[in-house]
Write a protein that holds these residues in place. Structure first.
Motif, PDB file in Angstrom:
ATOM      1  N   TYR A   9       0.834  -1.198   0.000  1.00 46.16           N
ATOM      2  CA  TYR A   9       0.000   0.000   0.000  1.00 46.16           C
ATOM      3  C   TYR A   9       0.867   1.245   0.000  1.00 46.16           C
ATOM      4  CZ  TYR A   9       1.305   0.589   4.877  1.00 46.16           C
ATOM      5  OH  TYR A   9       2.024   0.778   6.026  1.00 46.16           O
ATOM      6  N   ARG A  10       0.226   2.377  -0.233  1.00 45.33           N
ATOM      7  CA  ARG A  10       0.875   3.675  -0.091  1.00 45.33           C
ATOM      8  C   ARG A  10      -0.014   4.584   0.752  1.00 45.33           C
ATOM      9  NH1 ARG A  10       5.181   4.885  -3.332  1.00 45.33           N
ATOM     10  NH2 ARG A  10       5.538   3.525  -5.128  1.00 45.33           N
ATOM     11  N   ALA A  11       0.620   5.387   1.605  1.00 50.25           N
ATOM     12  CA  ALA A  11      -0.079   6.461   2.299  1.00 50.25           C
ATOM     13  C   ALA A  11       0.121   7.714   1.461  1.00 50.25           C
ATOM     14  CB  ALA A  11       0.490   6.652   3.702  1.00 50.25           C
ATOM     15  N   VAL A  12      -0.963   8.286   0.969  1.00 52.81           N
ATOM     16  CA  VAL A  12      -0.858   9.401   0.027  1.00 52.81           C
ATOM     17  C   VAL A  12      -1.597  10.621   0.544  1.00 52.81           C
ATOM     18  CG1 VAL A  12      -0.715   7.753  -1.876  1.00 52.81           C
ATOM     19  CG2 VAL A  12      -2.904   8.793  -1.355  1.00 52.81           C
ATOM     20  N   ARG A  13      -1.076  11.804   0.206  1.00 47.98           N
ATOM     21  CA  ARG A  13      -1.766  13.051   0.556  1.00 47.98           C
ATOM     22  C   ARG A  13      -3.115  13.074  -0.139  1.00 47.98           C
ATOM     23  NH1 ARG A  13       1.618  17.845  -1.224  1.00 47.98           N
ATOM     24  NH2 ARG A  13       0.060  18.976  -0.020  1.00 47.98           N
ATOM     25  N   ALA A  14      -4.112  13.594   0.559  1.00 49.54           N
ATOM     26  CA  ALA A  14      -5.463  13.549   0.005  1.00 49.54           C
ATOM     27  C   ALA A  14      -6.247  14.781   0.413  1.00 49.54           C
ATOM     28  CB  ALA A  14      -6.186  12.286   0.479  1.00 49.54           C
ATOM     29  N   ASP A  15      -7.358  14.974  -0.272  1.00 47.63           N
ATOM     30  CA  ASP A  15      -8.266  16.072   0.061  1.00 47.63           C
ATOM     31  C   ASP A  15      -9.122  15.668   1.255  1.00 47.63           C
ATOM     32  OD1 ASP A  15      -9.564  18.670  -0.718  1.00 47.63           O
ATOM     33  OD2 ASP A  15     -11.299  17.334  -0.883  1.00 47.63           O
ATOM     34  N   SER A  16      -9.315  16.609   2.198  1.00 42.07           N
ATOM     35  CA  SER A  16     -10.072  16.291   3.404  1.00 42.07           C
ATOM     36  C   SER A  16     -11.575  16.248   3.171  1.00 42.07           C
ATOM     37  CB  SER A  16      -9.762  17.315   4.507  1.00 42.07           C
ATOM     38  OG  SER A  16      -8.406  17.223   4.877  1.00 42.07           O
ATOM     39  N   GLY A  17     -12.033  16.822   2.060  1.00 40.93           N
ATOM     40  CA  GLY A  17     -13.449  16.768   1.743  1.00 40.93           C
ATOM     41  C   GLY A  17     -14.306  17.490   2.766  1.00 40.93           C
ATOM     42  N   SER A  18     -15.532  17.018   2.919  1.00 38.59           N
ATOM     43  CA  SER A  18     -16.497  17.713   3.774  1.00 38.59           C
ATOM     44  C   SER A  18     -16.171  17.607   5.257  1.00 38.59           C
ATOM     45  CB  SER A  18     -17.900  17.149   3.527  1.00 38.59           C
ATOM     46  OG  SER A  18     -17.936  15.764   3.822  1.00 38.59           O
ATOM     47  N   ILE A  19     -15.364  16.627   5.649  1.00 38.71           N
ATOM     48  CA  ILE A  19     -15.047  16.480   7.074  1.00 38.71           C
ATOM     49  C   ILE A  19     -14.149  17.601   7.556  1.00 38.71           C
ATOM     50  CG2 ILE A  19     -12.955  15.039   6.904  1.00 38.71           C
ATOM     51  CD1 ILE A  19     -14.135  13.349   9.183  1.00 38.71           C
ATOM     52  N   GLY A  20     -13.410  18.221   6.614  1.00 38.59           N
ATOM     53  CA  GLY A  20     -12.609  19.395   6.949  1.00 38.59           C
ATOM     54  C   GLY A  20     -11.262  19.048   7.532  1.00 38.59           C
ATOM     55  N   ASP A  43      11.816   8.257  -6.453  1.00 38.57           N
ATOM     56  CA  ASP A  43      13.093   8.665  -5.852  1.00 38.57           C
ATOM     57  C   ASP A  43      12.923   9.393  -4.524  1.00 38.57           C
ATOM     58  OD1 ASP A  43      14.521   7.720  -8.148  1.00 38.57           O
ATOM     59  OD2 ASP A  43      13.831   9.508  -9.211  1.00 38.57           O
ATOM     60  N   SER A  44      11.692   9.497  -4.031  1.00 34.39           N
ATOM     61  CA  SER A  44      11.456  10.172  -2.758  1.00 34.39           C
ATOM     62  C   SER A  44      10.221   9.578  -2.109  1.00 34.39           C
ATOM     63  CB  SER A  44      11.278  11.680  -2.974  1.00 34.39           C
ATOM     64  OG  SER A  44      10.033  11.955  -3.608  1.00 34.39           O
ATOM     65  N   GLU A  45       9.794  10.180  -1.016  1.00 30.28           N
ATOM     66  CA  GLU A  45       8.612   9.689  -0.306  1.00 30.28           C
ATOM     67  C   GLU A  45       7.339  10.399  -0.740  1.00 30.28           C
ATOM     68  OE1 GLU A  45       9.345   9.963   3.863  1.00 30.28           O
ATOM     69  OE2 GLU A  45      10.916   8.438   3.857  1.00 30.28           O
ATOM     70  N   TYR A  46       7.431  11.243  -1.759  1.00 32.99           N
ATOM     71  CA  TYR A  46       6.245  11.999  -2.177  1.00 32.99           C
ATOM     72  C   TYR A  46       5.202  11.058  -2.778  1.00 32.99           C
ATOM     73  CZ  TYR A  46       3.146  15.325  -4.415  1.00 32.99           C
ATOM     74  OH  TYR A  46       2.031  16.024  -4.794  1.00 32.99           O
ATOM     75  N   ALA A  47       3.972  11.181  -2.301  1.00 31.57           N
ATOM     76  CA  ALA A  47       2.849  10.420  -2.857  1.00 31.57           C
ATOM     77  C   ALA A  47       1.575  11.184  -2.566  1.00 31.57           C
ATOM     78  CB  ALA A  47       2.778   9.022  -2.249  1.00 31.57           C
ATOM     79  N   ALA A  48       0.674  11.219  -3.530  1.00 36.62           N
ATOM     80  CA  ALA A  48      -0.575  11.955  -3.357  1.00 36.62           C
ATOM     81  C   ALA A  48      -1.659  11.366  -4.239  1.00 36.62           C
ATOM     82  CB  ALA A  48      -0.383  13.439  -3.700  1.00 36.62           C
ATOM     83  N   ASN A  49      -2.890  11.546  -3.803  1.00 35.69           N
ATOM     84  CA  ASN A  49      -4.029  11.244  -4.655  1.00 35.69           C
ATOM     85  C   ASN A  49      -4.003  12.212  -5.835  1.00 35.69           C
ATOM     86  OD1 ASN A  49      -6.855  11.467  -5.649  1.00 35.69           O
ATOM     87  ND2 ASN A  49      -7.288  10.058  -3.971  1.00 35.69           N
ATOM     88  N   ILE A  50      -4.463  11.764  -7.005  1.00 33.80           N
ATOM     89  CA  ILE A  50      -4.462  12.619  -8.198  1.00 33.80           C
ATOM     90  C   ILE A  50      -5.192  13.931  -7.925  1.00 33.80           C
ATOM     91  CG2 ILE A  50      -6.560  11.536  -9.122  1.00 33.80           C
ATOM     92  CD1 ILE A  50      -3.607  12.809 -11.228  1.00 33.80           C
ATOM     93  N   GLU A  51      -6.184  13.918  -7.034  1.00 29.60           N
ATOM     94  CA  GLU A  51      -6.961  15.127  -6.740  1.00 29.60           C
ATOM     95  C   GLU A  51      -6.120  16.206  -6.070  1.00 29.60           C
ATOM     96  OE1 GLU A  51      -9.986  13.560  -4.275  1.00 29.60           O
ATOM     97  OE2 GLU A  51     -11.261  12.887  -5.920  1.00 29.60           O
ATOM     98  N   LEU A  52      -5.075  15.789  -5.329  1.00 25.61           N
ATOM     99  CA  LEU A  52      -4.306  16.752  -4.549  1.00 25.61           C
ATOM    100  C   LEU A  52      -2.881  16.934  -5.062  1.00 25.61           C
ATOM    101  CD1 LEU A  52      -5.205  18.366  -1.990  1.00 25.61           C
ATOM    102  CD2 LEU A  52      -3.721  16.839  -0.691  1.00 25.61           C
ATOM    103  N   ALA A  53      -2.441  16.095  -5.978  1.00 26.14           N
ATOM    104  CA  ALA A  53      -1.055  16.164  -6.459  1.00 26.14           C
ATOM    105  C   ALA A  53      -0.785  17.520  -7.109  1.00 26.14           C
ATOM    106  CB  ALA A  53      -0.795  15.042  -7.452  1.00 26.14           C
TER     107      ALA A  53
END
Length: 399
Positions: A9-20, A43-53
């Motif tokens: 799996y990957r832990a990726v940056r994501a949008d918080s949505g309605s929960i804020g 080459d790094s630890e950067y990972a994000a959902n396409i919505e937030l990349a």
């Protein structure tokens, strides 16, 4: 938790949505059938959902104009790809126009004409709606403008729209790359025509807003500057949110710090998709024979397949002893005592996906051996009867 489950799996940056909250991370199980697109830098630890990349500006500095603005006929060419083909230009020389509308009301709640916002993207890029909704001009919510609204504002049907000569009350939002383009191609706001050689400042006003509003593409520079971005698909199975004081402030929920002064609680929360975890594990681990479970969530960790269990005392004794030893060690084991032919037994347990299989038969026992195979490769390995239990216990992490 996901490490223990044995998932990739990957832990990726994501949008918080309605929960804020100010930030969040999704946990994505890597699978070709995943519904989400994940952006990461090898080459790094950067990972994000396409919505937030974050999409970088691909043009460092705007070049000086070298072409004269010219209106050219483009009959039937209502897409950037068709226009550049006709004009013998790369797709990267074109700019697409996306028209959004923000509904408005007067003080009494009566509807007013919608505010029109024109978004400009390079021809080979696509709009990221999550990024767009964070723009000040669109924070109240937006929709795509109707054909009538477009014709009333631009005097043209969709497919031939552009920013040249449009009303001043239309907000122009340019993606960061578009803001640095020169000599580009846009619609002429007249059906069957486009304009080439367009330049900011000279031929149209500067954009009202410059912002990252596009989806990243594979090969873009990573936001941390440590390589280029790649993409893969994933299935979201968990989400962690840092809420800060979004909820504690309205409730005045405080605690006393070490100096006896009240401070707002800092909050967070998480959720795990229990049921979709199983589906994600199967999508990640399977072949044409069936499921390949990780040890930790398999229905059984070891299956003992005795050949002739109902006919051979030696086979029955060896099978029962191994079963008992593994049970004592805390391993979740099942003994198939149905007396079936090996091929039928194997097919059943391969379909179910039990990770470890031990086959015990008279022929092997005469040599003091049993056969071991892992569901991941199904390569048989002869192991001495006296060593098989210790081998499995060492191989399997008992939880």
């Amino acid at each position: 938790i996901f490490d223990r489950l044995g998932l990739v799996y990957r832990a990726v940056r994501a949008d918080s949505g309605s929960i804020g909250g100010s930030r969040s991370q999704e946990f994505q199980v890597i699978a070709d059938t995943g519904e989400d697109l994940i952006v990461f830098c090898p080459d790094s630890e950067y990972a994000a959902n396409i919505e937030l990349a974050e999409a970088p500006c691909l043009i460092e500095k705007r070049a000086e104009a070298t072409e004269t603005m010219e209106k050219v006929p483009t009959p039937g060419r209502d897409k950037c790809e068709l226009v550049v083909e006709l004009l013998n230009k790369p797709l990267t020389a074109s700019v697409k126009s996306i028209v959004l509308a923000v509904d408005q009301q007067d003080e009494k709640g009566n509807p007013l004409p919608a505010k029109i916002v024109l978004l400009l993207l390079r021809g080979d890029h696509t709009l990221n709606e999550i990024k767009a909704e964070k723009l000040e001009a669109l924070k109240g919510g937006f929709r795509f403008a109707t054909d009538k609204e477009i014709e009333d504002t631009f005097g043209s049907k969709p497919g031939y729209l552009g920013p040249v000569g449009i009303p001043k009350d239309v907000t122009i939002v340019a993606d960061t790359t578009v803001a640095n383009m020169s000599d580009f191609i846009v619609g002429a706001n007249e059906e069957g025509y486009h304009i080439r050689g367009v330049n900011w400042g000279r031929d149209l006003r500067e954009p009202d807003v410059v912002a990252d509003i596009r989806n990243v593409v594979e090969g873009d520079v990573s936001p941390d500057g440590k390589g280029t971005l790649k993409m893969q698909r994933g299935i979201e199975v968990g989400h962690v949110f840092f809420l800060g004081d979004k909820y504690s402030a309205p409730m005045n929920a405080t605690y006393l710090d070490e100096n006896g002064k009240p401070q707002l609680l800092q909050m967070g929360c998480y959720g795990i998709g229990i049921s979709r975890l199983l589906g994600a594990a199967i999508e990640q681990g399977h072949d044409d024979k069936g499921i390949i479970w990780p040890d930790s969530i398999a229905p059984f960790t070891v299956v003992i397949c005795p050949v002739g269990y109902d006919k051979s005392e030696e086979v029955q004794k060896a099978s029962n002893e191994l079963y008992g030893r593994l049970r004592e060690a805390g391993i979740d084991v099942i003994l198939d005592d149905r007396g079936l032919r090996p091929g039928v037994m194997f097919a059943d347990w391969e379909l179910i996906g039990v990770p470890h299989r031990v086959t015990i038969g008279d022929r092997g026992l005469k040599n003091g051996e049993v056969e071991y195979a892992h569901r991941g490769d199904l390569q048989n390995e002869n192991v001495p009867v006296s060593e098989i239990a210790d081998k499995l216990i060492a191989k399997i992490k008992v939880r």
